[in-house]
Design a protein around this motif. Structure first.
Motif, PDB file in Angstrom:
ATOM      1  N   LEU A 245     -19.647  -3.216 -12.434  1.00  8.64           N
ATOM      2  CA  LEU A 245     -19.230  -1.897 -11.977  1.00  8.64           C
ATOM      3  C   LEU A 245     -19.775  -0.780 -12.859  1.00  8.64           C
ATOM      4  N   ARG A 246     -20.513  -1.127 -13.919  1.00  7.74           N
ATOM      5  CA  ARG A 246     -20.971  -0.092 -14.844  1.00  7.74           C
ATOM      6  C   ARG A 246     -21.869   0.914 -14.141  1.00  7.74           C
TER       7      ARG A 246
ATOM      8  N   LEU B 197     -19.843   3.251 -11.918  1.00 14.45           N
ATOM      9  CA  LEU B 197     -19.049   4.213 -12.680  1.00 14.45           C
ATOM     10  C   LEU B 197     -19.923   5.327 -13.250  1.00 14.45           C
TER      11      LEU B 197
END
Length: 355
Positions: A170-171, A174
């Motif tokens: 999910l980096r 985000l």
């Protein structure tokens, strides 16, 4: 010993034959999917040309496109001047966004990647709005170049800040959401302090609509897709190699940094040019590759053309529904794609959390 060797040879031959059969069956499956999507797309495009405030019979559509005399003298103007460029632009934009999303998802090995979600579209929008508000005298033909520049800057920032490793799936999302918020804030700043007439133009553009588009915008968009969509298809195998991981890709002889840069450039060019013409039409780059992957698997040689056609179908359908559902009021196609795509994105997040 001879018997064992013969048995081994026979087993190897059987495995090769099975692989060839699976490959042939897979290609046949992809062909069937492509034919079905093309037929559905042609149906939607035909309905979009025919239906509306001024209905046009199918026979008159064909005659108008071919330049032949029609039963209704107004049909050529309605079909060729008003509807045909709009329909083609909506389809081409969907094609560009579908391919751009598929490349980003493969490049980052992150199924949540999308030009809209990770901020690439926001960068393109900021650059385009800045051009409209600050330099209104600049011809609209330069909008794609400005949007490409904005999208490329944001893509590079995301690439540097998030990377493409597997430590956090999910980096990238985000970091992209954060950059999209920053780009959105600057866009709002432009709209707040800009001249009211220029701001009105920018707001209409930001709605994500192909309403009022003409042949001029089609010729501005077409060269970008003619160049970068075939280039994406040529790089499909490199994209498959990169998905194996950097170490494996280097072991197979791939120049990882160079190939990744080329693919990023192609994705940004397709997303930026699409945003420049129609504004921010979100979630198409997320949904089209996912739907294509369910139909034909994850091999990009098959995935990219199917994602392109599904993306085109999504945007063309959204524009048709937005124009006809609440006639005479029109809804921007970007609003409909967001209404469908946002719940789908939440569903994908929930699925990943369950894993």
């Amino acid at each position: 010993m001879t018997t064992i060797q013969n048995s081994s040879c026979a087993s190897s031959a059987l495995k090769v034959r099975l692989k060839i059969q699976n490959l042939i069956l897979g290609n046949q499956s992809v062909t069937r999917v492509l034919l079905v999507v093309v037929l559905i797309t042609l149906t939607v495009l035909g309905m979009s040309l025919s239906l509306g405030d001024y209905p046009v019979p199918p026979a008159d559509i064909v005659k108008a496109v071919l330049g032949l005399p029609t039963q209704d003298p107004e049909s050529p103007f309605v079909v060729v001047t008003l509807r045909l460029p709009r329909v083609l632009i909506s389809w081409l934009i969907g094609v560009g966004l579908g391919v751009a999303g598929a490349i980003l998802q493969g490049l980052t090995r992150n199924p949540l990647a999308d030009p809209g979600i990770i901020g690439v579209n926001a960068g393109a929008a900021l650059a385009a709005v800045s051009l409209i508000v600050l330099f209104p005298a600049v011809p609209t033909m330069y909008l794609p170049l400005a949007a490409f520049g904005g999208a490329f800057v944001v893509a590079c920032l995301i690439y540097l800040l998030a990377g493409t490793g597997e430590k956090s799936p999910l980096r990238l999302v985000l970091v992209g959401v954060a950059l999209a918020a920053i780009m959105g804030a600057f866009t709002t700043l432009m709209l707040t302090f800009g001249k009211i007439s220029n701001v009105s133009r920018a707001l209409v553009w930001l709605a994500g609509s192909v309403a009022g588009k003409s042949w001029e915008q089609l010729w501005q968009l077409l060269p970008w897709l003619v160049v970068f969509v075939p280039l994406a298809l040529l790089l499909a195998r490199e994209l498959d190699t990169l998905q194996l991981g950097d170490l494996v890709a280097k072991g197979l002889g791939s120049r990882v940094t160079w190939q990744r840069s080329k693919l990023l450039l192609v994705s940004v060019a397709l997303a930026g040019s699409s945003v420049a013409i129609a504004g921010t039409i979100g979630f198409v780059g997320l949904m089209a590759p996912h739907l294509a992957r369910r139909l034909v698997g994850s091999i990009h040689q098959n995935l990219l053309p199917v994602a392109a056609l599904i993306g085109g179908l999504l945007v063309a359908s959204a524009d048709f529904l937005g124009r006809t559902l609440f006639s005479p009021t029109e809804l921007p196609c970007g609003l409909l794609t967001a209404a469908l795509g946002a719940p789908y994105f939440i569903y994908l997040l929930y699925q990943r959390r369950q894993r």
